[in-house]
Design an enzyme around this catalytic site. Structure first.
Site, PDB file in Angstrom:
ATOM      1  N   ASP A  31       0.774  -1.235   0.135  1.00  0.00           N
ATOM      2  CA  ASP A  31      -0.068  -0.008  -0.074  1.00  0.00           C
ATOM      3  C   ASP A  31       0.745   1.147  -0.158  1.00  0.00           C
ATOM      4  OD1 ASP A  31      -1.789   2.163   1.093  1.00  0.00           O
ATOM      5  OD2 ASP A  31      -3.324   0.398   1.234  1.00  0.00           O
ATOM      6  N   ALA A  74      -6.481   1.606  -5.589  1.00  0.00           N
ATOM      7  CA  ALA A  74      -7.336   2.504  -6.576  1.00  0.00           C
ATOM      8  C   ALA A  74      -7.429   3.904  -5.973  1.00  0.00           C
ATOM      9  CB  ALA A  74      -8.547   1.892  -7.066  1.00  0.00           C
ATOM     10  N   SER A  76     -10.824   6.216  -6.054  1.00  0.00           N
ATOM     11  CA  SER A  76     -12.309   5.759  -5.939  1.00  0.00           C
ATOM     12  C   SER A  76     -13.222   6.832  -5.809  1.00  0.00           C
ATOM     13  CB  SER A  76     -12.267   4.418  -5.310  1.00  0.00           C
ATOM     14  OG  SER A  76     -12.100   4.712  -4.005  1.00  0.00           O
ATOM     15  N   TYR A 140     -13.921   7.266 -13.451  1.00  0.00           N
ATOM     16  CA  TYR A 140     -13.673   6.389 -12.274  1.00  0.00           C
ATOM     17  C   TYR A 140     -14.231   4.923 -12.783  1.00  0.00           C
ATOM     18  CZ  TYR A 140     -14.554   3.557  -8.075  1.00  0.00           C
ATOM     19  OH  TYR A 140     -14.984   2.472  -7.285  1.00  0.00           O
ATOM     20  N   LYS A 144     -12.467   1.241 -14.196  1.00  0.00           N
ATOM     21  CA  LYS A 144     -12.626   0.036 -13.463  1.00  0.00           C
ATOM     22  C   LYS A 144     -13.109  -1.097 -14.674  1.00  0.00           C
ATOM     23  CE  LYS A 144     -11.745   0.585  -9.014  1.00  0.00           C
ATOM     24  NZ  LYS A 144     -11.007  -0.354  -8.453  1.00  0.00           N
ATOM     25  N   HIS A 188     -18.078   9.910   1.678  1.00  0.00           N
ATOM     26  CA  HIS A 188     -18.808   9.224   1.664  1.00  0.00           C
ATOM     27  C   HIS A 188     -20.164   9.367   2.603  1.00  0.00           C
ATOM     28  CE1 HIS A 188     -15.641   6.647   0.009  1.00  0.00           C
ATOM     29  NE2 HIS A 188     -16.656   6.389  -0.931  1.00  0.00           N
ATOM     30  N   LEU A 189     -21.562   9.067   2.219  1.00  0.00           N
ATOM     31  CA  LEU A 189     -22.844   9.482   2.924  1.00  0.00           C
ATOM     32  C   LEU A 189     -22.623   9.127   4.452  1.00  0.00           C
ATOM     33  CD1 LEU A 189     -25.338  10.913   2.504  1.00  0.00           C
ATOM     34  CD2 LEU A 189     -26.379   8.512   2.247  1.00  0.00           C
ATOM     35  N   PHE A 207     -27.411  15.820  -1.703  1.00  0.00           N
ATOM     36  CA  PHE A 207     -27.144  16.187  -3.095  1.00  0.00           C
ATOM     37  C   PHE A 207     -28.339  15.914  -3.986  1.00  0.00           C
ATOM     38  CE2 PHE A 207     -22.387  15.205  -1.882  1.00  0.00           C
ATOM     39  CZ  PHE A 207     -22.238  16.366  -1.248  1.00  0.00           C
ATOM     40  N   ARG A 220     -29.504   3.947  -2.916  1.00  0.00           N
ATOM     41  CA  ARG A 220     -28.007   3.223  -3.106  1.00  0.00           C
ATOM     42  C   ARG A 220     -28.644   2.015  -2.119  1.00  0.00           C
ATOM     43  NH1 ARG A 220     -27.643   6.271  -6.324  1.00  0.00           N
ATOM     44  NH2 ARG A 220     -25.923   7.492  -7.075  1.00  0.00           N
TER      45      ARG A 220
HETATM   46  N1  LIG Z   1     -15.732   2.227  -0.792  1.00  0.00           N
HETATM   47  C1  LIG Z   1     -16.662   1.877  -1.790  1.00  0.00           C
HETATM   48  O1  LIG Z   1     -18.270   1.910  -1.379  1.00  0.00           O
HETATM   49  C2  LIG Z   1     -16.615   1.090  -2.618  1.00  0.00           C
HETATM   50  C3  LIG Z   1     -17.652   0.510  -3.831  1.00  0.00           C
HETATM   51  C4  LIG Z   1     -17.177  -0.100  -4.875  1.00  0.00           C
HETATM   52  C5  LIG Z   1     -15.912  -0.346  -5.318  1.00  0.00           C
HETATM   53  N2  LIG Z   1     -14.766   0.034  -4.525  1.00  0.00           N
HETATM   54  C6  LIG Z   1     -13.462  -0.061  -4.832  1.00  0.00           C
HETATM   55  O2  LIG Z   1     -12.810  -0.860  -3.744  1.00  0.00           O
HETATM   56  C7  LIG Z   1     -11.361  -0.542  -3.348  1.00  0.00           C
HETATM   57  C8  LIG Z   1     -11.244  -0.201  -2.088  1.00  0.00           C
HETATM   58  O3  LIG Z   1     -12.022   0.957  -1.520  1.00  0.00           O
HETATM   59  P1  LIG Z   1     -11.805   1.532  -0.395  1.00  0.00           P
HETATM   60  O4  LIG Z   1     -12.945   2.560  -0.273  1.00  0.00           O
HETATM   61  O5  LIG Z   1     -11.349   0.698   0.585  1.00  0.00           O
HETATM   62  O6  LIG Z   1     -10.678   2.601  -0.612  1.00  0.00           O
HETATM   63  P2  LIG Z   1      -9.449   3.241   0.086  1.00  0.00           P
HETATM   64  O7  LIG Z   1      -8.931   4.551  -0.593  1.00  0.00           O
HETATM   65  O8  LIG Z   1      -9.756   3.188   1.573  1.00  0.00           O
HETATM   66  O9  LIG Z   1      -8.549   2.216  -0.359  1.00  0.00           O
HETATM   67  C9  LIG Z   1      -7.600   2.148  -1.451  1.00  0.00           C
HETATM   68  C10 LIG Z   1      -6.038   1.853  -0.825  1.00  0.00           C
HETATM   69  O10 LIG Z   1      -5.153   1.725  -2.001  1.00  0.00           O
HETATM   70  C11 LIG Z   1      -4.103   2.424  -1.665  1.00  0.00           C
HETATM   71  N3  LIG Z   1      -3.474   2.812  -3.346  1.00  0.00           N
HETATM   72  C12 LIG Z   1      -3.934   3.732  -3.923  1.00  0.00           C
HETATM   73  N4  LIG Z   1      -3.176   3.724  -5.014  1.00  0.00           N
HETATM   74  C13 LIG Z   1      -2.298   2.828  -5.050  1.00  0.00           C
HETATM   75  C14 LIG Z   1      -1.119   2.650  -5.530  1.00  0.00           C
HETATM   76  N5  LIG Z   1      -0.894   3.260  -6.721  1.00  0.00           N
HETATM   77  N6  LIG Z   1      -0.137   1.710  -5.101  1.00  0.00           N
HETATM   78  C15 LIG Z   1      -0.302   1.258  -3.736  1.00  0.00           C
HETATM   79  N7  LIG Z   1      -1.480   1.333  -3.127  1.00  0.00           N
HETATM   80  C16 LIG Z   1      -2.161   2.387  -3.706  1.00  0.00           C
HETATM   81  C17 LIG Z   1      -4.529   3.657  -0.909  1.00  0.00           C
HETATM   82  O11 LIG Z   1      -3.366   4.186  -0.078  1.00  0.00           O
HETATM   83  C18 LIG Z   1      -5.471   2.871   0.029  1.00  0.00           C
HETATM   84  O12 LIG Z   1      -5.126   2.307   1.340  1.00  0.00           O
HETATM   85  C19 LIG Z   1     -11.018   0.567  -4.554  1.00  0.00           C
HETATM   86  O13 LIG Z   1     -10.607  -0.179  -5.578  1.00  0.00           O
HETATM   87  C20 LIG Z   1     -12.431   0.952  -5.011  1.00  0.00           C
HETATM   88  O14 LIG Z   1     -12.504   1.630  -6.217  1.00  0.00           O
HETATM   89  C21 LIG Z   1     -14.980   0.798  -3.210  1.00  0.00           C
HETATM   90  O1  LIG Z   2     -22.541  14.537   1.504  1.00  0.00           O
HETATM   91  C1  LIG Z   2     -23.138  13.664   0.853  1.00  0.00           C
HETATM   92  C2  LIG Z   2     -22.393  12.528   0.383  1.00  0.00           C
HETATM   93  C3  LIG Z   2     -22.990  11.750  -0.571  1.00  0.00           C
HETATM   94  N1  LIG Z   2     -24.507  12.004  -0.672  1.00  0.00           N
HETATM   95  C4  LIG Z   2     -25.134  11.069  -1.710  1.00  0.00           C
HETATM   96  O2  LIG Z   2     -25.226   9.777  -1.178  1.00  0.00           O
HETATM   97  C5  LIG Z   2     -25.417   8.610  -1.956  1.00  0.00           C
HETATM   98  C6  LIG Z   2     -24.106   7.729  -1.760  1.00  0.00           C
HETATM   99  O3  LIG Z   2     -22.859   8.734  -2.035  1.00  0.00           O
HETATM  100  P1  LIG Z   2     -21.346   8.229  -1.532  1.00  0.00           P
HETATM  101  O4  LIG Z   2     -21.478   7.554  -0.185  1.00  0.00           O
HETATM  102  O5  LIG Z   2     -20.314   9.336  -1.902  1.00  0.00           O
HETATM  103  O6  LIG Z   2     -21.028   6.850  -2.564  1.00  0.00           O
HETATM  104  P2  LIG Z   2     -21.148   6.810  -3.930  1.00  0.00           P
HETATM  105  O7  LIG Z   2     -20.610   8.055  -4.835  1.00  0.00           O
HETATM  106  O8  LIG Z   2     -22.413   5.922  -4.504  1.00  0.00           O
HETATM  107  O9  LIG Z   2     -19.909   5.730  -4.376  1.00  0.00           O
HETATM  108  C7  LIG Z   2     -19.473   4.664  -3.695  1.00  0.00           C
HETATM  109  O10 LIG Z   2     -20.240   3.592  -4.126  1.00  0.00           O
HETATM  110  C8  LIG Z   2     -20.064   3.272  -5.544  1.00  0.00           C
HETATM  111  C9  LIG Z   2     -20.639   1.965  -5.717  1.00  0.00           C
HETATM  112  O11 LIG Z   2     -22.271   2.163  -5.849  1.00  0.00           O
HETATM  113  C10 LIG Z   2     -18.406   2.964  -5.489  1.00  0.00           C
HETATM  114  O12 LIG Z   2     -18.165   2.830  -7.172  1.00  0.00           O
HETATM  115  C11 LIG Z   2     -17.481   4.223  -5.053  1.00  0.00           C
HETATM  116  O13 LIG Z   2     -16.374   3.775  -5.044  1.00  0.00           O
HETATM  117  C12 LIG Z   2     -18.088   4.419  -3.635  1.00  0.00           C
HETATM  118  O14 LIG Z   2     -17.397   5.681  -3.407  1.00  0.00           O
HETATM  119  C13 LIG Z   2     -25.125   9.543  -3.313  1.00  0.00           C
HETATM  120  O15 LIG Z   2     -26.584   9.600  -3.887  1.00  0.00           O
HETATM  121  C14 LIG Z   2     -24.728  10.935  -3.139  1.00  0.00           C
HETATM  122  O16 LIG Z   2     -25.010  11.828  -4.007  1.00  0.00           O
HETATM  123  C15 LIG Z   2     -25.094  13.208  -0.496  1.00  0.00           C
HETATM  124  O17 LIG Z   2     -26.381  13.343  -0.482  1.00  0.00           O
HETATM  125  N2  LIG Z   2     -24.538  14.054   0.474  1.00  0.00           N
END
Ligand SMILES: NC(=O)c1ccc[n+]([C@@H]2O[C@H](COP(=O)([O-])OP(=O)(O)OC[C@H]3O[C@@H](n4cnc5c(N)ncnc54)[C@H](O)[C@@H]3O)[C@@H](O)[C@H]2O)c1
Ligand SMILES: O=c1ccn([C@@H]2O[C@H](COP(=O)(O)OP(=O)(O)O[C@H]3O[C@H](CO)[C@@H](O)[C@H](O)[C@H]3O)[C@@H](O)[C@H]2O)c(=O)[nH]1
Length: 329
Positions: A31, A74, A76, A140, A144, A188-189, A207, A220
């Protein structure tokens, strides 16, 4: 043999590392700590480095007998990707290209990949199924989808086997309370709502309230991070048993509007959580809800946290214990 977890210090990665260790797997985490936290990985071998640094990656592959890779690393954030698309092509596509090249050079043929609901763009039907059209609405989601395709072409050319897990909205924290969600800045929400409940913000901005949904706010599918973590282990087992690639949605199959999430958080925290309606966020589809029937049927996966209140409670437990996230650890 060892499982290499990229991005294992991030939110979903660290919970998956905990699950893998619990299952008796040997784990190596790579990482950059760009958005992750060293304190999120308390066990297993950790290397700080960037996947785009080929020499660094080469060293890790030489040092360990790696069986498979779970690839979380990534950028994200939907909104950010629209503003700085090249950073997404660089960190997501280029980094994955380096990773897969190193894997193939070292005879590693299995990868579990963090894909996303964002590959579908604006869905034609709900719930979304894996065979539905993939038309991302932002860079984004585009990067992916390109990675999923890169893995498929690499299967044809080099025999690489991949499982792409298209997660919907990850939420919640580890039940033992030691790891959770901590992003800077937080976008994130659910964590933002909980920061309001902690008194760290005055209100939550909604939003858009003019979407074609019952209360006008976006819907969602919120899935608990431990349900995601378990799915990664099942995907690994699938690759081990079947030597076959696959694409799977991971969601709860139930959608909740932004207003419903806020209302549930009020019940969980006892805080009034003031709101303010703001303009829509670019790239946001009105409704994203998964059909996870395929993951249930093929991987044997089942969500254990289907109730939104339970999901928010588990996030609240983490945020209360560590109001400044890993800075408090
Ligand atoms: N959080 C969500 O709701 C959600 C939903 C769908 C998909 N994803 C995917 O899941 C994965 C993890 O998401 P998360 O919310 O845990 O994100 P996060 O940012 O908490 O974790 C990503 C990690 O990858 C590391 N990283 C990024 N670029 C790097 C690089 N080039 N080399 C080495 N390390 C690197 C960052 O330091 C971080 O620790 C992402 O690929 C994201 O696209 C997340
Ligand atoms: O302050 C805020 C933040 C978010 N939202 C809304 O809440 C929902 C959820 O938003 P958020 O928690 O930011 O998640 P997403 O944008 O839906 O994206 C998440 O979920 C996706 C899959 O659905 C992943 O691909 C992304 O990596 C991950 O960040 C959306 O409708 C936003 O518009 C608000 O209204 N106010």
């Amino acid at each position: 043999m060892t499982i290499l977890v990229t991005g294992g210090a991030g939110y979903i990665g660290s919970h998956t590392v905990a699950e893998l260790l619990h299952r008796g797997e040997e784990v190596v985490v790579v990482d950059s700590l760009n958005s992750g936290h060293k304190a999120a990985v308390s066990r297993g071998t950790f290397y700080k480095g960037d996947l785009r640094d080929r020499e660094f990656l080469e060293g890790v592959f030489k040092k360990h007998d790696i069986e498979a890779v779970i690839h979380f690393a990534a950028r994200s954030l939907v909104g950010e990707s629209v503003q700085i698309p090249l950073a997404y092509y660089d960190n997501n596509l280029l980094a994955s290209h380096h990773l897969v090249s190193a894997m193939l050079d070292h005879g590693v043929q299995k990868i579990v990949f963090s894909s996303t609901a964002a590959v579908y763009g604006k869905p034609k039907q709900i719930p979304i199924r894996e065979e539905d059209p993939t038309v991302p609405t932002h860079p984004y989601g585009e990067t992916k989808l390109a990675m999923e395709k890169m893995f498929r072409w690499c299967e044809q050319a080099y025999g690489l086997k991949s499982v792409s897990l298209r997660y919907f909205n990850a939420a919640g924290a580890h039940p033992e309370g030691e790891i959770g969600e901590d992003h800077h800045p937080e976008t994130h929400l659910i964590p933002i709502i909980l920061q309001v409940a902690l008194g760290q913000r005055d209100l939550i901005g909604i939003f858009g309230d003019d979407y074609p949904t019952e209360d006008g706010t976006c819907i969602r599918d919120y899935i608990h991070v431990m349900d995601l973590a378990r799915a990664h282990w099942l995907a690994l087992e699938f690759l081990r048993k079947h030597q076959q690639s696959g694409v799977f949605n991971l969601g709860n199959g139930r959608g909740f509007s932004v207003k419903q999430v806020i209302e549930t958080a009020r019940e969980v925290t006892g805080h009034p959580i003031p709101t303010e309606v703001r303009p829509r966020r670019a790239g946001d589809p009105a409704v994203l809800v998964a059909s996870s029937e395929k993951a249930q049927r093929v991987l044997g996966w089942k969500s254990q946290y289907h109730d939104l209140k339970t999901v928010i409670k588990s996030a609240w437990q983490w945020h209360q214990a560590y109001p400044r996230g890993y800075a408090d650890k």
